[in-house]
Design a protein around this motif. Structure first.
Motif, PDB file in Angstrom:
ATOM      1  N   PHE A  79      25.174  36.177  40.923  1.00 29.90           N
ATOM      2  CA  PHE A  79      24.264  37.219  40.492  1.00 29.90           C
ATOM      3  C   PHE A  79      24.935  38.312  39.663  1.00 29.90           C
ATOM      4  N   ILE A  80      26.228  38.527  39.874  1.00 29.36           N
ATOM      5  CA  ILE A  80      26.886  39.689  39.290  1.00 29.36           C
ATOM      6  C   ILE A  80      26.765  39.771  37.772  1.00 29.36           C
ATOM      7  N   PRO A  81      26.986  38.695  37.003  1.00 29.44           N
ATOM      8  CA  PRO A  81      26.885  38.828  35.537  1.00 29.44           C
ATOM      9  C   PRO A  81      25.526  39.331  35.067  1.00 29.44           C
ATOM     10  N   ILE A  82      24.442  38.803  35.630  1.00 32.68           N
ATOM     11  CA  ILE A  82      23.122  39.243  35.162  1.00 32.68           C
ATOM     12  C   ILE A  82      22.815  40.665  35.610  1.00 32.68           C
ATOM     13  N   LEU A  83      23.261  41.053  36.800  1.00 28.50           N
ATOM     14  CA  LEU A  83      23.031  42.416  37.258  1.00 28.50           C
ATOM     15  C   LEU A  83      23.783  43.401  36.370  1.00 28.50           C
ATOM     16  N   LYS A 225      46.214  45.668  33.007  1.00 22.13           N
ATOM     17  CA  LYS A 225      46.864  45.190  34.231  1.00 22.13           C
ATOM     18  C   LYS A 225      46.662  43.698  34.397  1.00 22.13           C
ATOM     19  N   LEU A 226      45.459  43.210  34.095  1.00 17.96           N
ATOM     20  CA  LEU A 226      45.199  41.778  34.175  1.00 17.96           C
ATOM     21  C   LEU A 226      46.126  41.010  33.242  1.00 17.96           C
ATOM     22  N   LYS A 227      46.303  41.526  32.026  1.00 17.68           N
ATOM     23  CA  LYS A 227      47.176  40.862  31.063  1.00 17.68           C
ATOM     24  C   LYS A 227      48.619  40.865  31.530  1.00 17.68           C
ATOM     25  N   SER A 228      49.066  42.002  32.065  1.00 20.55           N
ATOM     26  CA  SER A 228      50.457  42.103  32.512  1.00 20.55           C
ATOM     27  C   SER A 228      50.744  41.190  33.687  1.00 20.55           C
ATOM     28  N   GLU A 229      49.719  40.878  34.475  1.00 19.42           N
ATOM     29  CA  GLU A 229      49.868  39.981  35.621  1.00 19.42           C
ATOM     30  C   GLU A 229      49.600  38.523  35.234  1.00 19.42           C
ATOM     31  N   ASP A 230      49.442  38.284  33.927  1.00 19.41           N
ATOM     32  CA  ASP A 230      49.156  36.941  33.415  1.00 19.41           C
ATOM     33  C   ASP A 230      47.862  36.394  34.016  1.00 19.41           C
ATOM     34  N   ARG A 231      46.866  37.266  34.127  1.00 15.93           N
ATOM     35  CA  ARG A 231      45.568  36.880  34.678  1.00 15.93           C
ATOM     36  C   ARG A 231      44.446  37.193  33.692  1.00 15.93           C
ATOM     37  N   GLU A 232      44.775  37.086  32.417  1.00 16.76           N
ATOM     38  CA  GLU A 232      43.793  37.393  31.393  1.00 16.76           C
ATOM     39  C   GLU A 232      42.590  36.466  31.464  1.00 16.76           C
ATOM     40  N   TYR A 233      42.794  35.265  32.030  1.00 18.30           N
ATOM     41  CA  TYR A 233      41.697  34.301  32.136  1.00 18.30           C
ATOM     42  C   TYR A 233      40.537  34.854  32.965  1.00 18.30           C
ATOM     43  N   LEU A 234      40.828  35.829  33.829  1.00 15.47           N
ATOM     44  CA  LEU A 234      39.777  36.404  34.660  1.00 15.47           C
ATOM     45  C   LEU A 234      38.746  37.163  33.836  1.00 15.47           C
ATOM     46  N   LEU A 235      39.131  37.549  32.602  1.00 17.91           N
ATOM     47  CA  LEU A 235      38.201  38.294  31.759  1.00 17.91           C
ATOM     48  C   LEU A 235      36.990  37.452  31.400  1.00 17.91           C
ATOM     49  N   ASN A 236      37.177  36.140  31.331  1.00 16.71           N
ATOM     50  CA  ASN A 236      36.087  35.247  30.940  1.00 16.71           C
ATOM     51  C   ASN A 236      35.634  34.347  32.071  1.00 16.71           C
ATOM     52  N   ARG A 237      36.174  34.554  33.251  1.00 14.57           N
ATOM     53  CA  ARG A 237      35.811  33.708  34.375  1.00 14.57           C
ATOM     54  C   ARG A 237      34.322  33.846  34.668  1.00 14.57           C
ATOM     55  N   GLY A 238      33.641  32.713  34.681  1.00 14.85           N
ATOM     56  CA  GLY A 238      32.227  32.719  35.000  1.00 14.85           C
ATOM     57  C   GLY A 238      31.326  33.062  33.831  1.00 14.85           C
ATOM     58  N   ALA A 239      31.899  33.155  32.605  1.00 19.88           N
ATOM     59  CA  ALA A 239      31.077  33.548  31.468  1.00 19.88           C
ATOM     60  C   ALA A 239      29.944  32.562  31.220  1.00 19.88           C
ATOM     61  N   MET A 240      30.145  31.299  31.627  1.00 18.67           N
ATOM     62  CA  MET A 240      29.112  30.295  31.407  1.00 18.67           C
ATOM     63  C   MET A 240      28.275  30.026  32.660  1.00 18.67           C
ATOM     64  N   ASN A 241      28.547  30.785  33.719  1.00 16.87           N
ATOM     65  CA  ASN A 241      27.720  30.635  34.916  1.00 16.87           C
ATOM     66  C   ASN A 241      26.272  30.980  34.587  1.00 16.87           C
ATOM     67  N   THR A 242      25.347  30.189  35.081  1.00 16.49           N
ATOM     68  CA  THR A 242      23.942  30.424  34.788  1.00 16.49           C
ATOM     69  C   THR A 242      23.110  30.315  36.051  1.00 16.49           C
ATOM     70  N   LEU A 243      21.961  30.930  36.016  1.00 21.38           N
ATOM     71  CA  LEU A 243      21.039  30.905  37.138  1.00 21.38           C
ATOM     72  C   LEU A 243      19.636  30.761  36.584  1.00 21.38           C
ATOM     73  N   ALA A 244      18.813  30.006  37.255  1.00 22.86           N
ATOM     74  CA  ALA A 244      17.432  29.797  36.790  1.00 22.86           C
ATOM     75  C   ALA A 244      16.445  30.415  37.768  1.00 22.86           C
ATOM     76  N   SER A 245      15.415  31.043  37.232  1.00 24.70           N
ATOM     77  CA  SER A 245      14.317  31.574  38.028  1.00 24.70           C
ATOM     78  C   SER A 245      13.128  30.638  37.827  1.00 24.70           C
ATOM     79  N   VAL A 246      12.665  30.031  38.921  1.00 20.95           N
ATOM     80  CA  VAL A 246      11.587  29.045  38.851  1.00 20.95           C
ATOM     81  C   VAL A 246      10.367  29.576  39.589  1.00 20.95           C
ATOM     82  N   ASN A 247       9.230  29.643  38.917  1.00 13.40           N
ATOM     83  CA  ASN A 247       7.994  30.113  39.546  1.00 13.40           C
ATOM     84  C   ASN A 247       7.298  28.957  40.264  1.00 13.40           C
ATOM     85  N   ILE A 248       7.092  29.107  41.576  1.00 11.91           N
ATOM     86  CA  ILE A 248       6.542  28.036  42.410  1.00 11.91           C
ATOM     87  C   ILE A 248       5.380  28.577  43.237  1.00 11.91           C
TER      88      ILE A 248
END
Length: 371
Positions: A79-83, A225-248
């Motif tokens: 939920f975090i990216p959309i919020l 700090k992320l870059k200095s810790e060699d964790r730059e990948y966290l900047l894009n982690r989950g960028a393609m995560n998706t969620l669908a809202s379905v009306n039922i």
């Protein structure tokens, strides 16, 4: 069945290891990045010195609490990216997401003794004024997306009254009246004065709360700090995560929805804490149900809607003198069905106890005629 897909393309840089989180908080320094974060709250960058002096992560117990916060962020990551995107699009600093973290530890199940509930800890009256449904079947304060829409309205209202984002955050925690009283006593809106621990213009909870939000905003977003810790990948982690809202359709069993999406009931419920029971509330046309976007194609092919799901259940409030036997006869269902549906260990009932009764269409028509 209407399908509305919400593609979550917003990246999130706040997920990092607990050791990195601690290091960030224990090494807060004044720099242009930190100044910009504080400025987004209408707070001067110089306030960073106050955050460092009052660093709440200097104790082992507090470090454990932050580890727990991080786990909550991780478990709510769908939920975090959309919020975050919703908040930004509303013109509110994205770091206000940490307000939700401070309020509820980012748990949709959070419930306070004062009856505040959900991620944003909204009180029943406030939530209803903001358009959320709260009844025997559903509590939309526990719907991360709808409750965030409500919280956005409330924060915009508070900002309009106070004129500063840090004051809006304070008012969210202690109330507008309490904040206005503090400002009147302090004769200023200066954050350093309002958070003075000796003068105590604001409750200790609100003082700690503001330092927590501002400190978390700086620490969780420290890109360098992320870059200095060699964790730059966290900047894009989950960028393609998706969620669908379905009306039922109302009344549909959550188990049927889960099966249609190729999920377990327990997994589906983790995305849909707003529903009090294992079926969609009757009485309305449709409800939005959240499923992982990768399940959407499978769901479209495999979900089979009930013909009249809205007529499958009724909510019965036990009256004086009623028993499982009398209720089963009234609705023409077995006592065993009532026990299973309501997870009853025995046949004992209390007055005003609420029972979910599974019924069929012909019984529903007869009951409607009886009133």
């Amino acid at each position: 069945m209407k399908l509305k897909t919400m593609i979550l393309l917003s990246s999130l840089s706040c997920l990092c290891s607990s050791s990195l989180l601690k290091a960030d908080f224990n090494s807060l320094v004044y720099d242009r990045f930190s100044e910009n974060i504080l400025n987004s709250f209408d707070v001067s960058g110089a306030f960073l010195a106050e955050l460092k002096a009052k660093n709440s992560l200097k104790t082992n117990s507090a470090e454990g609490r932050w580890d727990y916060f991080l786990q909550k962020f991780d478990s709510s990551y769908e939920f975090i990216p959309i919020l975050k995107s919703m908040i930004a699009q509303a013109g509110i600093p994205q770091e206000f997401l940490f307000l939700a973290m401070a309020e509820s530890e980012f748990s949709t199940r959070a419930y306070s003794p004062k009856k505040a509930s959900g991620i944003w800890q909204l009180m029943p009256v406030t939530a209803k004024q903001l358009g959320l449904k709260i009844n025997d079947y559903i509590d939309e304060r526990r719907d991360p997306i709808k409750s965030t829409q409500a919280a956005i309205k409330y924060l915009q209202f508070l900002y309009k009254i106070t004129g500063q984002w840090y004051l809006a955050a304070m008012a969210y925690n202690c109330g507008v009246g309490r904040l206005q009283k503090a400002i009147k006593e302090a004769k200023t809106t200066d954050i350093d004065v309002l958070l003075d621990d000796k003068k105590k213009y604001l409750p200790k909870e609100t003082r700690d709360y503001m330092r927590m939000i501002l400190g978390m905003s700086v620490a969780f977003n420290n890109i360098d700090k992320l870059k200095s810790e060699d964790r730059e990948y966290l900047l894009n982690r989950g960028a393609m995560n998706t969620l669908a809202s379905v009306n039922i359709k109302a009344g549909t069993l959550l188990e049927s929805i889960a099966k249609g999406a190729g999920m377990s009931l327990a997994e589906l419920k983790t995305y849909n804490r707003q529903f009090r029971y294992d079926f969609l509330p009757p009485g309305y046309n449709e409800y939005a149900v959240y499923i992982p976007y990768e399940k959407l194609a499978y769901f479209k092919q495999n979900f089979k809607e009930e013909e009249n799901p809205n007529e499958m259940f009724v909510l019965h409030k036990v009256k004086q003198g009623e028993t499982l036997s009398s209720i089963s006869k009234r609705y023409k269902v077995s006592i065993q069905e009532l026990k299973i549906t309501n997870n009853l260990k025995n046949s004992f009932l209390s007055i005003n106890q609420k029972l979910i009764v599974p019924i069929i269409r012909k019984n529903h028509q007869k009951l409607a005629q009886k009133g």
